[in-house]
Motif scaffolding. Structure first.
Motif, PDB file in Angstrom:
ATOM      1  N   ALA A   4       5.835  -9.866  -7.482  1.00 59.46           N
ATOM      2  CA  ALA A   4       6.254 -10.436  -6.270  1.00 59.46           C
ATOM      3  C   ALA A   4       7.782 -10.094  -5.910  1.00 59.46           C
ATOM      4  O   ALA A   4       8.008  -9.715  -4.714  1.00 59.46           O
ATOM      5  CB  ALA A   4       5.887 -11.672  -6.076  1.00 59.46           C
ATOM      6  N   ASP A   7      -3.503  -8.993  -0.153  1.00 57.24           N
ATOM      7  CA  ASP A   7      -3.589 -10.086   0.563  1.00 57.24           C
ATOM      8  C   ASP A   7      -3.094 -11.210  -0.624  1.00 57.24           C
ATOM      9  O   ASP A   7      -3.361 -11.405  -1.562  1.00 57.24           O
ATOM     10  CB  ASP A   7      -5.069 -10.426   0.860  1.00 57.24           C
ATOM     11  CG  ASP A   7      -5.420  -9.569   2.209  1.00 57.24           C
ATOM     12  OD1 ASP A   7      -6.725  -9.138   1.746  1.00 57.24           O
ATOM     13  OD2 ASP A   7      -4.671  -9.118   2.773  1.00 57.24           O
ATOM     14  N   ASP A   8      -2.248 -12.050   0.136  1.00 59.21           N
ATOM     15  CA  ASP A   8      -1.815 -12.992  -0.524  1.00 59.21           C
ATOM     16  C   ASP A   8      -2.820 -14.317  -0.302  1.00 59.21           C
ATOM     17  O   ASP A   8      -2.929 -14.878   0.754  1.00 59.21           O
ATOM     18  CB  ASP A   8      -0.358 -13.487  -0.284  1.00 59.21           C
ATOM     19  CG  ASP A   8       0.365 -14.599  -1.152  1.00 59.21           C
ATOM     20  OD1 ASP A   8       1.401 -14.704  -1.081  1.00 59.21           O
ATOM     21  OD2 ASP A   8      -0.545 -15.444  -1.465  1.00 59.21           O
ATOM     22  N   HIS A  61      -2.596 -17.262  -0.969  1.00 57.42           N
ATOM     23  CA  HIS A  61      -1.860 -18.365  -0.588  1.00 57.42           C
ATOM     24  C   HIS A  61      -1.367 -18.519   0.872  1.00 57.42           C
ATOM     25  O   HIS A  61      -1.490 -19.531   1.692  1.00 57.42           O
ATOM     26  CB  HIS A  61      -0.570 -18.706  -1.446  1.00 57.42           C
ATOM     27  CG  HIS A  61      -0.881 -19.008  -2.909  1.00 57.42           C
ATOM     28  ND1 HIS A  61       0.018 -19.754  -3.660  1.00 57.42           N
ATOM     29  CD2 HIS A  61      -2.032 -19.217  -3.516  1.00 57.42           C
ATOM     30  CE1 HIS A  61      -0.305 -20.135  -4.903  1.00 57.42           C
ATOM     31  NE2 HIS A  61      -1.559 -19.903  -4.948  1.00 57.42           N
TER      32      HIS A  61
END
Lengths: 430, 203, 646
Positions: A350, C558-559, C561
């Protein structure tokens, strides 16, 4: 023959008459002065609201002094600013008010978010907050505080002492595509992957062979209507050199890796005319605390006079940028940033993605359109000065409440008159 | 910029070094047809070591059962999820053999069921075009091993990208020769290896 | 007609008059009440209660009036009283009539005069008078009141009163049944294999239980009209202990069970607990081994086993492979099953007799331990240990894979390091040494450096030999050549007693050898013998044509969270205006969060509880949203460039 006591009493009675006259004269003079200079009242922020109502209705002083310990709400501030128009001059001061200003800009990034800049005195504690509560806090440096808020809720506050400045987003960005050009290799592969995963649409030209290159998308004219930025991974981008240069001058963004800066076509755009010897990585795992410390670095050298160093690693410049025409160019010396993604800690995937997107955001161009904005007050102290004028010192004498003065004077007057009359009558004098 | 280095995985349980000339043959093909900056020799890299992540393309082969250690499993999972591409090839060409059974068991344990790659997958057209999917090997055409012609490769996909390929076609035998030998061949059988590496470097 | 008969006739007429009078006066009173009500209604409209009372009151009053008149006229039932009534109006009779009518007292033949006196009374006339008087008043009252009613026209009022009465008199519909979902209870029975006790949960908001558990929810009231849904599955209620009951089996994935009772709804989240597979740790053998000769005797195997519920059985799995080159044969042997008796922890110990395995050089033995639990719902759960690989080295391979002898590069590195240390010492102790000693030692180190240089040259020759008579430079040989050049210069400097000049070069040499050692780890077959491709000679010599296809773009990731955070935002916005709906929405979100963000699920439950109690949940929701969002980052770098994410 009057006795000594009687004479003394008579004298005392005269003194009392004189005192009454003196008080009356003083009251007259004071009243004339007040009319000339105006009756004066004061307030502090906590008492401002009821005082404003009183000044505008029951008692309209000629002048008011307001001690502001935290900027009043917009309604009260505007009310205060309207008082001079009704004949009441306003003086104020706020020694505890800290000059604070905040600005917010949407980030040119598909993940949205916003960049926030806060101006505050050096070492001041700055608290960033949004509608949900505190976001973060830090101490301001000489250049203030800058932050990136990935999830921006429309407004952000910067609270410095008693002052809270609020900024709201007023526009939204319209992203174009990115164009990545480079030799087929790990850096190109993972750069494209990171940006696509972030949400960017990417056109790519990855050189593989004279028999055929790998392309993605139809590489349109390289201009700001099609692309937000171009990423030149290595020297293969030179074949687009002139078009890239024109694109940047037109306002487009360019991220170039140091090896690309070696090419004649792109060297004129690069922040660093020279490229240092590669500092190879030791094969260590890039730590989450300082992931780029373990990456290969080709330092940016021979910086142009208008180049700005964005990041150093030790003595070496790892990121540098400059403006060219209406565009911006960023040069990165991290030629193997992909190792951060592959070999780094649990957050590496990330964070590498976010970092790569932030490099693009630094230079990318975009369209903007206005969005409905929530109320804001980006520089409360400035607004206060703008509406009320500069702060002034408040003299203690003007702080006397005329009602109190009048009461005391009347009381003394009555007492003196009563005493004088009583003394006369007791003496049997009419 | 790191040049491409052909890496072969060393793992604890099997004969990982069973195709020592394969790297040379594939590197030769890449050099013949592309301008990819590639190291002239291959390396062996320990699947349980963090050095695995310095080589985002790795070849794994063998004849013996595949039983990963916990470290190897952990590394492999991170490797594939982060963007690496591992090619696992059954050197036995035998779906009844223990390499196939154990390797597929390990893959399923880590990633779940594999997906069959269709013949139209971009792997087969990313450089050379293979209309019929994965090219056949001489071993399978000659009935070696399970005597079957395997028409497909299986894969683990991560966000639409191939992260692991499993092959029963025994390319490890097909390509395990000195590059010099190609001058005696009409067709270069290692061209599909070019596709693998181009895919790894560009997707 | 005798006098008696005449009085009887008069009695009949009197009774009739009383009845008629009762009717007339009853009607008059009824009309009077209606008139009064109508008059009042004309002044101020009567409310429903008053209207309701009109008809009953009227009827009551009329009945009462009639009854009163009948009561007052009750004497007309007695003949003697009737005779007395007549006598009151004809006093001159002097009780002749009342005596004459009784034959037993005054029979006609003996009391002729009495009878004659009685006969002379005009009874009919008296009756007529009384009739007119009594009925006339009543009739008059009725006529007057009829006129009043004609003026007031109370028909609407009477109709309304009638309707009110009809409404009240109609049977009331039964009160709607209370919400049958309010008093909820759940009995959870885990699957039989787990041997866990059943439990009861009152007012369950969520039920956490093993997959396959049977949960029976019940409440008060009949089952008709009560139902439930879980995903697409519909469940009907049946009769339960307390009234209705719905049974559901705990699914594999978190779900929301929605109970329905007419318009009422209640959500219960189902949180499956996964039965973990057994954990198996192989203690012996402790690590992989390569035997240089075929081992004899027994090998101990020891494994530790653990399970969250209970172990069923375990065994040792062996895979014995033998062969070489392309031809291998692998046999799988499973050891005897060891029953583990539902223990949560256990050990499995056994031995392997090497002698029975018929091992030979080149054989490879893989050993692992496998254990199963009792899970007969989703399993059985299978746990496997790490695999130990035991290899028997082949004699032709002088360098075994795992126990390579020191490599030439390693030994060179050791020698160079020692030389560097000695040269460094020489430099530091220069002042304390006599010049001849200093020169002597430096010369000796020069010879040492030359020695290493020759070894390096030999390794270069080895590296560049590709085994087919050609020689190609490799990366390793290129590096070693660089080191060799430096060794030459260093040797020269040392030879003329200038170790200070040689030292920096010797450090560079050591660095190159160190790097080579690192690369050398990848080559575990003893001596480095990579086969290098001649890049320069081979580049782009291929004849076949290629057609590189277009790259397909990857989709944005897509996250999960952020998706959760977005859903919580929507629920938070709803919480102010519709807290119950927001709480229901959060139940669904919480179920989603159980798999993707379990830490947040607890905070969401708190928010749900607060909303259901009617308390504000802003703080709880704010903290969950923050936990799901990426944190803000402080940026570095010059202000005008926005800053670089760290």
């Amino acid at each position: 023959m009057h006795s000594l006591a009687e004479r003394a009493r008579a004298s005392a009675e005269w003194l009392l008459r004189i005192a009454v006259l003196a008080i009356l004269v003083w009251l007259l003079v004071w009243t004339i002065r007040a009319q000339r200079h105006g009756a004066v009242d004061d307030a502090v922020t906590a008492t401002l609201a009821p005082k404003l109502a009183r000044w505008s209705t029951v008692a309209s002083p000629a002048r008011v002094h307001v001690r502001i310990d935290h900027p009043p709400a917009g309604r009260e501030r505007d009310w205060l600013a309207a008082l001079p128009g009704a004949g009441t001059a306003v003086n104020w001061n706020g020694p505890s008010l800290v000059p604070t200003a905040i600005a917010v800009e949407p980030r040119i990034d598909p993940a949205r978010g916003a960049d926030v800049s806060v101006a505050a005195p050096d070492s001041a504690e700055v608290v960033l907050a949004d509608t949900l509560g505190v976001l973060d806090s830090t101490r301001a440096t000489r250049s203030g505080v800058r932050g990136y808020i990935p999830k921006f809720r429309g407004t952000v506050d910067a609270v410095v002492g008693p002052v809270a400045a609020r900024a709201s987003r007023r526009d939204s960005v319209e992203l174009r595509k990115l164009l990545v050009i480079g030799q087929a290799g790990w850096e190109a592969k993972f750069t494209v992957a990171a940006l696509e995963e972030r949400g960017w649409q990417v056109d790519a030209h990855l050189v593989v062979s004279p028999k055929g290159d790998v392309r993605q998308g139809k590489i349109a004219d390289i201009d700001t209507t099609h692309y937000s930025a171009v990423l030149a991974i290595d020297t293969t981008a030179a074949r687009y050199g002139d078009r890239i240069a024109a694109f940047v001058r037109q306002g487009g963004g360019l991220v170039m890796w140091s090896p690309a800066a070696r090419t004649r076509a792109l060297a004129s755009l690069a922040p660093g005319a020279g490229v240092g010897a590669a500092i190879t990585d030791e094969g260590d795992v890039p730590p989450d605390s300082a992931p780029r410390s373990a990456l290969e670095l080709v330092p940016v050298t021979s910086l142009s006079p208008d180049a700005v160093v964005l990041e150093r690693r030790g003595q070496d410049v790892s990121l540098a940028a400059r403006r060219i025409g209406r565009g911006r160019v960023l040069e990165t010396g991290y030629t193997d940033s992909w190792r951060w993604r592959m070999a780094g800690g649990p957050d590496a995937l990330a964070r590498h993605r976010e970092w790569m997107a932030s490099l693009v955001a630094l230079v990318a161009s975009s369209g903007h359109h206005a969005v409905p904005a929530a109320p804001s007050d980006v520089a409360p102290l400035v607004t206060l000065i703008d509406r009320l004028g500069s702060a002034t010192a408040i003299s203690e004498a003007a702080a006397l409440d005329p009602a109190v003065i009048a009461r005391w004077a009347f009381a003394i007057l009555c007492a003196a008159l009563l005493l004088e009359w009583a003394s006369r009558r007791l003496r049997g004098v009419k | 910029m790191t040049q491409f280095v052909f890496a072969t995985a060393k793992y604890a349980s099997g004969d990982w070094e069973s195709a020592p000339s394969l790297p040379e043959a594939v590197i030769d093909a890449v050099v013949r047809y592309t301008t990819i900056d590639i190291a002239p020799t291959g390396v062996y890299v320990d699947l349980s070591s963090h050095e695995l992540f310095n080589f985002p393309f790795v070849w794994l082969t063998g004849h013996l059962p595949v039983r990963f250690t916990d470290d190897e499993r952990r590394n492999l999972k991170q490797y594939v999820e982060r963007g690496g591409l591992m090619m696992i090839d059954d050197h036995n060409h035998d779906i009844t053999g223990q390499f196939h059974k154990t390797a597929t068991e390990e893959i399923e344990r880590l990633f779940g069921k594999m997906t069959r790659l269709p013949k139209t997958h971009e792997l087969y057209s990313c450089f050379f075009v293979f209309d019929d999917g994965p090219p056949n090997t001489h071993h399978e055409l000659n009935g070696y091993g399970d005597d079957l012609l395997h028409k497909y490769l299986d894969a683990i996909l991560v966000n639409g990208r191939v992260g692991l390929i499993y092959s029963s076609k025994d390319y490890s035998s097909e390509w395990n020769f000195h590059a010099e030998t190609k001058k005696f061949m009409q067709q270069d059988p290692t061209k599909f290896g070019v596709n693998l590496i181009v895919y790894a470097l560009t997707r | 007609m005798t006098i008696r008969e005449r009085v009887q006739r008069a009695q009949r007429r009197l009774v009739g008059t009383v009845v008629l009078a009762a009717l007339l006066w009853g009607a008059a009173l009824a009309m009077a009440i209606v008139s009064l009500a109508a008059a009042l209604n004309a002044l101020t409209p009567l409310n429903a209660a008053t209207r309701l009372a009109i008809i009953p009151l009227t009827a009551l009053a009329a009945t009462a009036a009639a009854a009163l008149i009948v009561w007052r006229g009750r004497a007309s039932r007695s003949l003697a009283r009737v005779a007395l009534w007549i006598e009151e109006r004809q006093p001159q009779l002097r009780y002749a009539l009342v005596t004459a009518i009784d034959d037993t007292i005054a029979p006609l033949d003996r009391n002729r005069a009495l009878h004659d006196a009685a006969e002379r009374v005009d009874i009919d006339g008296i009756m007529r008078h009384a009739w007119k008087r009594t009925l006339g008043r009543g009739a008059l009252a009725c006529v007057v009141l009829l006129a009043v009613l004609a003026v007031l026209r109370p028909t609407d009022l009477l109709r309304a009163a009638e309707q009110e009465l009809a409404l009240r008199a109609a049977p009331r519909p039964a009160a709607p049944m209370a919400n049958r979902l309010l008093s909820l209870s759940a009995r959870v029975v885990p699957p039989a294999y787990s041997r866990l006790p059943a439990r009861t949960i009152d007012q369950p908001g969520n039920i956490a239980a093993l997959i396959g558990s049977r949960a029976t929810l019940d409440g008060k009231g009949p089952p008709e009209g009560v139902g439930a849904t879980v995903g697409a599955q519909e469940l009907a209620a049946s009769t339960g202990e307390r009234g209705w009951a719905v049974a559901v089996t705990m699914p594999k994935d978190p779900s929301v069970l929605t109970l329905h009772d007419r318009a009422f709804k209640r959500l219960v989240s189902l949180e499956p607990v996964t039965d973990s597979s057994p954990d198996v740790r192989l203690r012996l053998p402790a690590h992989d081994t390569t035997y240089q000769t075929v081992p004899k005797g027994k090998l101990a195997i020891d494994a530790g086993l653990a399970d969250d519920i209970g172990l069923d059985y375990g065994y040792v799995e062996y895979m014995l492979s033998s062969g070489s080159e392309e031809s291998f044969d692998t046999k799988q042997i499973n050891g005897a099953r060891v029953q583990l008796g539902n223990a949560r922890t256990s050990s499995l110990r056994t031995t392997i007799d090497f002698d029975t395995l018929k091992l030979s050089p080149g054989s490879v033995l893989h050993i692992r331990v496998i254990a199963y639990d009792y899970n007969d719902v989703t399993g059985p759960g299978k746990g496997v240990s790490e695999t130990r690989t035991l290899k028997i080295a082949e004699p032709v391979d002088s360098t075994s894979i795992n126990a390579a002898p020191p490599l030439p590069i390693d030994s060179m590195w050791i020698s160079q390091r020692l030389l560097n240390m000695r040269t460094d010492t020489l430099i530091r102790t220069k002042r304390s040494l006599a010049h001849e000693e200093f020169v002597h030692r430096s010369s000796g180190y020069s010879n040492g450096q030359e020695d290493i240089r020759k070894r390096a040259l030999a390794v270069i020759a080895l590296l560049e030999d590709n085994g087919v008579g050609d020689s190609f430079e490799t990366e390793a040989s290129k590096m070693l050549r660089q080191a060799v050049d430096l060794m030459w210069t260093a040797r020269e400097d040392l030879g003329v007693a200038q170790p200070e000049q040689a030292m920096p070069l010797m450090k560079k040499i050591l660095k190159i050898l160190d790097d080579l050692r690192l690369a050398n780890r990848y080559y575990l077959r003893g001596v480095l013998k990579p086969v290098a491709v001649n890049i320069e000679r081979t580049r782009l010599t291929g004849k076949d044509s290629a057609n590189a296809g277009a790259r397909q773009p990857r989709t944005e990731l897509d996250d999960p969270h952020l998706q959760l955070a977005g859903r919580i935002d929507a629920a938070a916005a709803l919480a102010r205006s519709a807290p119950a709906a927001a709480a229901d929405s959060l139940v669904y979100i919480r179920v989603s969060a159980l798999s993707s963000a379990p830490a947040v699920a607890g905070a969401l439950q708190r928010a749900i509880d607060l909303l259901r109690r009617g308390a504000p949940a802003d703080s709880a929701l704010a903290s969950t949203r923050r936990a799901l969002e990426p944190p803000p980052r402080l940026l570095t770098g010059p202000a005008e460039w926005g800053g670089v994410v760290p």
